[in-house]
Design a protein around this motif. Structure first.
Motif, PDB file in Angstrom:
ATOM      1  N   ASN A 194       0.835  -1.207   0.000  1.00 46.88           N
ATOM      2  CA  ASN A 194       0.000   0.000   0.000  1.00 46.88           C
ATOM      3  C   ASN A 194       0.865   1.251   0.000  1.00 46.88           C
ATOM      4  N   ALA A 195       1.955   1.206   0.810  1.00 45.38           N
ATOM      5  CA  ALA A 195       2.856   2.359   0.859  1.00 45.38           C
ATOM      6  C   ALA A 195       3.507   2.601  -0.498  1.00 45.38           C
ATOM      7  N   TYR A 196       3.684   1.560  -1.299  1.00 44.86           N
ATOM      8  CA  TYR A 196       4.261   1.686  -2.642  1.00 44.86           C
ATOM      9  C   TYR A 196       3.212   2.092  -3.672  1.00 44.86           C
ATOM     10  N   MET A 197       2.085   1.393  -3.669  1.00 49.29           N
ATOM     11  CA  MET A 197       1.099   1.585  -4.738  1.00 49.29           C
ATOM     12  C   MET A 197       0.359   2.917  -4.632  1.00 49.29           C
ATOM     13  N   ASP A 198       0.180   3.431  -3.425  1.00 42.57           N
ATOM     14  CA  ASP A 198      -0.554   4.690  -3.287  1.00 42.57           C
ATOM     15  C   ASP A 198       0.142   5.844  -4.005  1.00 42.57           C
ATOM     16  N   ALA A 238      17.122  -6.443   1.667  1.00 47.69           N
ATOM     17  CA  ALA A 238      17.511  -5.651   0.507  1.00 47.69           C
ATOM     18  C   ALA A 238      18.947  -5.173   0.621  1.00 47.69           C
ATOM     19  N   GLU A 239      19.353  -4.798   1.822  1.00 45.99           N
ATOM     20  CA  GLU A 239      20.717  -4.313   2.036  1.00 45.99           C
ATOM     21  C   GLU A 239      21.728  -5.417   1.813  1.00 45.99           C
ATOM     22  N   GLN A 240      21.372  -6.627   2.242  1.00 47.15           N
ATOM     23  CA  GLN A 240      22.270  -7.769   2.036  1.00 47.15           C
ATOM     24  C   GLN A 240      22.477  -8.047   0.554  1.00 47.15           C
ATOM     25  N   LYS A 241      21.421  -7.847  -0.220  1.00 50.86           N
ATOM     26  CA  LYS A 241      21.508  -8.090  -1.662  1.00 50.86           C
ATOM     27  C   LYS A 241      22.071  -6.894  -2.411  1.00 50.86           C
ATOM     28  N   GLY A 242      22.245  -5.789  -1.698  1.00 59.27           N
ATOM     29  CA  GLY A 242      22.760  -4.588  -2.357  1.00 59.27           C
ATOM     30  C   GLY A 242      21.756  -3.961  -3.305  1.00 59.27           C
ATOM     31  N   LYS A 243      20.482  -4.075  -2.975  1.00 58.04           N
ATOM     32  CA  LYS A 243      19.423  -3.545  -3.841  1.00 58.04           C
ATOM     33  C   LYS A 243      18.480  -2.669  -3.019  1.00 58.04           C
ATOM     34  N   PRO A 244      17.721  -1.786  -3.681  1.00 60.84           N
ATOM     35  CA  PRO A 244      16.714  -1.007  -2.950  1.00 60.84           C
ATOM     36  C   PRO A 244      15.571  -1.917  -2.502  1.00 60.84           C
ATOM     37  N   SER A 269      13.045   8.489  -2.719  1.00 57.54           N
ATOM     38  CA  SER A 269      12.534   8.977  -1.435  1.00 57.54           C
ATOM     39  C   SER A 269      11.652   7.937  -0.764  1.00 57.54           C
ATOM     40  N   LEU A 270      10.899   7.177  -1.579  1.00 55.65           N
ATOM     41  CA  LEU A 270      10.030   6.145  -1.005  1.00 55.65           C
ATOM     42  C   LEU A 270      10.864   5.072  -0.300  1.00 55.65           C
ATOM     43  N   ASN A 271      11.931   4.620  -0.929  1.00 58.23           N
ATOM     44  CA  ASN A 271      12.786   3.592  -0.318  1.00 58.23           C
ATOM     45  C   ASN A 271      13.430   4.093   0.970  1.00 58.23           C
ATOM     46  N   ALA A 272      13.768   5.380   0.971  1.00 58.91           N
ATOM     47  CA  ALA A 272      14.343   5.959   2.191  1.00 58.91           C
ATOM     48  C   ALA A 272      13.326   5.925   3.327  1.00 58.91           C
ATOM     49  N   GLU A 273      12.050   6.244   3.009  1.00 58.81           N
ATOM     50  CA  GLU A 273      11.004   6.212   4.026  1.00 58.81           C
ATOM     51  C   GLU A 273      10.763   4.787   4.523  1.00 58.81           C
ATOM     52  N   LEU A 274      10.740   3.848   3.597  1.00 59.14           N
ATOM     53  CA  LEU A 274      10.492   2.450   3.978  1.00 59.14           C
ATOM     54  C   LEU A 274      11.641   1.918   4.850  1.00 59.14           C
TER      55      LEU A 274
END
Length: 724
Positions: free
Chosen positions: A471-475, A544-550, A526-531
């Motif tokens: 929801n936080a992504y799709m909105d 995600a950090e372990q995989k080196g991805k957002p 900005s969304l990834n930073a909030e999440l």
């Protein structure tokens, strides 16, 4: 125009006056017509009454009036006056009442009767139409031979109660006579006169009809019937159309004095020009208000009754009638049906203003057609019923349309409330026609999908947490689409499907779709930073950090083409959506994002319509699974010279240099110069700042393969056998 007895056109006392008024207005709009100069009215006017005394005058004065007319060469005289009692001023009668010798005294009644006998005078009388408690006495005298053709058992002729006749001596001496009844309609206006009445089983003509018969030197009057009643009256070659009751609708020439009036005093004193009287048809009557022979007509509320008969004579002699033949009943019915069908068609017009304007035109055409028919053809059609029918149908239809439109708008609101912006919603509601109806339309289709969604799902460890994340992504992604004028079609798991240019047409829809996609990619930072900062998503952020991805990384595919848009589904469940090959291709382009390491992949069909500046990379010429025609696949890196932080991690100049070398390598590849192309691609592959981590490996492998196994006819097309 009597009450219609045919069911489909039966006029009640409520409707009939309105129909009369319409016809009155048509006559008035026609204007006045000059009456026949051969018809004159000898007027017992105020001047005559003042000079010769109050009415009734002594019979010797009237005898002198008739004799002078005869001496002046009048053709025929009609008396619009009845002399039902003897003259009490006659010297012979006065002397007799006094008991004096009266044998040698003048007898005014005898003089008058003899004058009538010796002059071309037709006397008048009147019928009492209803019982007045006076016993009927005697029958009128008529020289007309009246023949009836196909007379039904029960005649529709008017049958009066009794006749109010002239004195016996006058009646005996007269050649013929006619009644001068004028029967007003319910509103008091005289529009017709009965030409024939049946009294005591015998038919009698009106004064005007009898005068015409004599003027035409005809002996016989023929009445022709049909199954509904009287159809027409014939005098020689003159055919007079009437209603079922034998009434002639008077085609009035205009207001009073449409015919020449000559004062009775001028005739009495022989001070009239003989040329004004010679060979004329003269009617003797009155316009004096005190003598109570004034009528209301369509032209005037105060109108001399004698002139009504003058109009009737004029109509018959000149064959200028206003009539309603029996066949007009069928035309009336067909016109009502036709008008209703046309009105129904008007209701189907997309614009309310156009519908109303067309309705006004239909009303005017109907009125003008009926006006032309009445004034120039002398044929009457019912005007009121078609007008009422079409206008009531239009009002009811518009009311139904209004409620259906409200229902349709509520349905549209329900369908699009969460799919489009308020501005687009207002445009949809204001648009003409049924936006839900299926049509073919060019659209730009958008598909996006979250990368590594399975890993995200596993890392969330909780369905509720996963839903919160999505929801936080799709909105915000949906809001970007909606703000750009797009329509969010549906959410398919972690995927978003949207489109532009439907249901409402949008200018530059391809640009709006690509712009929205790039805005989404920019917003992801900005969304990834909030999440990441949200404790609820700590596990997902760690994964995600372990995989080196957002946390959220997406691929977007965009295509432009003609698709089918509209309401689709079952009776119980349906939705406004889009289908067709362009949608399938858009989905395939999104699937190819991962293969080509592209965040935004578009087709050449979309690229061809773009007007704004973007940074492009040619990816491939392919045939995707399920398609035979090759499609150019392009990557959109970002806006060209963006105003915000770019999506790529290198400088603008470095990116442009890389793309220049890339497109030179592609050109060599397309020309089947694989060795040279391979050298370019290997050089690009070794760049530490390359902006695409997959494309150079793909082309290095292809070039190596083609060098080892040279193709016989290379066309640059790569065939994808899987969706991604």
């Amino acid at each position: 125009m009597g009450s219609c007895s045919i069911g489909y056109l039966h006029y009640s006392s409520f409707w009939q006056p309105f129909e009369y008024k319409i016809k009155d207005i048509m006559l008035q709009r026609r204007g006045e017509i000059k009456g026949d100069e051969n018809i004159i009215i000898i007027d017992i006017d105020e001047k005559s009454l003042k000079s010769l005394g109050q009415w009734p005058w002594s019979r010797d004065k009237i005898a002198k009036l008739l004799q002078n007319l005869s001496d002046l060469g009048v053709a025929i005289i009609g008396l619009d006056v009845v002399f039902a009692e003897a003259d009490n001023s006659s010297p012979q009668k006065v002397l007799k009442q006094l008991g004096l010798s009266y044998q040698n005294a003048p007898d005014y009644d005898a003089i008058f009767a003899q004058t009538i006998h010796e002059t071309p005078t037709i006397v008048g009388y009147v019928f009492a139409l209803t019982s007045d408690a006076i016993e009927p006495e005697g029958s009128p005298k008529s020289a007309a031979i009246i023949v009836e053709q196909n007379r039904p058992v029960h005649s529709s002729l008017i049958k009066p109660y009794r006749a109010i006749l002239n004195t016996p001596n006058i009646q005996k001496q007269a050649y013929s006579s006619g009644y001068f009844n004028t029967i007003p309609d319910g509103d008091g206006i005289v529009r017709s006169i009965p030409l024939i009445m049946e009294y005591d089983g015998i038919l009698y003509p009106s004064l005007s009809l009898e005068m015409v018969r004599i003027a035409l030197n005809e002996k016989k009057i023929t009445i022709a019937y049909d199954e509904s009643g009287i159809r027409q009256i014939e005098i020689g070659e003159h055919v007079i159309p009437t209603d079922f009751f034998g009434r002639l609708m008077v085609n009035y020439r205009g207001k009073q004095h449409s015919y020449k009036y000559i004062s009775a005093l001028d005739v009495y004193t022989n001070s009239v020009d003989p040329l004004r009287v010679k060979d004329k048809i003269a009617l003797v009557g009155t316009s004096a208000a005190g003598l109570l022979d004034l009528r209301s007509t369509p032209f005037e509320s105060v109108y001399a009754g004698v002139e009504v008969h003058a109009n009737a004579i004029d109509n018959i002699l000149h064959q200028e009638y206003i009539a309603k033949p029996i066949w007009t009943r069928g035309v009336d019915l067909l016109s009502i049906i036709a008008c209703c069908i046309i009105t129904f068609a008007i209701l189907l017009l997309p614009s309310a203003l156009l519908s109303f304007t067309t309705l006004i035109m239909l009303n005017l055409i109907l009125i003008l057609a009926h006006y032309y028919s009445m004034i120039y053809q002398g044929i009457l059609f019912n005007t009121l019923l078609p007008l009422v029918a079409i206008n009531i149908l239009f009002i009811v239809g518009q009311a139904i349309n209004y409620f259906l439109e409200i229902r349709q708008k509520e349905l549209i609101k329900h369908k699009f409330a969460s799919k489009v912006s308020p501005a687009v919603m207002n445009n949809i509601l204001a648009s003409e026609g049924d936006v839900l109806q299926g049509i073919e339309k060019e659209i730009t289709i958008f598909f996006s999908d979250v990368r590594d969604f399975t890993a995200i799902s596993e890392a969330s460890g909780d369905a509720k947490r996963l839903i919160h994340l999505m929801n936080a992504y799709m909105d915000p992604m949906s809001q970007i689409i909606i703000r750009s004028g797009g329509t969010v079609d549906k959410f398919i798991g972690d995927a978003i499907m949207a489109y532009w240019n439907a249901p409402i047409s949008i200018k530059d829809h391809a640009d709006k779709a690509v712009t929205a996609a790039l805005q989404q990619l920019h917003h992801l930072k900005s969304l990834n930073a909030e999440l990441k900062a949200n404790p609820e998503f700590e596990n997902i952020a760690s994964m995600a950090e372990q995989k080196g991805k957002p946390i959220i990384d997406i691929g977007i595919g965009i295509n432009t083409g003609v698709a089918i848009v509209g309401e689709m589904g079952t009776t119980n469940r349906s939705d406004y959506t889009v289908i067709g090959d362009p949608i399938n291709l858009g989905s395939r382009l999104e699937s190819l994002c991962k293969y080509y390491n592209s965040h935004l992949t578009i087709s050449n069909f979309t690229k061809a319509q773009l007007k704004d500046a973007y940074i492009f990379r040619f990816l491939d010429l392919v045939t995707v699974k399920g398609k035979n025609e090759p499609v150019e696949v392009w990557q959109v890196h970002d806006f060209d010279a963006p105003q915000h932080e770019p999506l790529y991690a290198v400088s603008y100049e470095e990116l442009q240099e890389e793309l220049k070398l890339h497109h030179e390598a592609i050109a060599l590849y397309k020309e089947a110069r694989f060795t040279e192309a391979l050298a370019y691609f290997e050089t690009l592959q070794k760049r530490e700042t390359k902006t695409n981590q997959a494309i150079y490996t793909i082309y290095c492998e292809r070039c190596s393969h083609y060098i080892t196994f040279p193709p016989s006819a290379f066309n640059g097309v790569f065939v994808h056998t899987t969706k991604g």
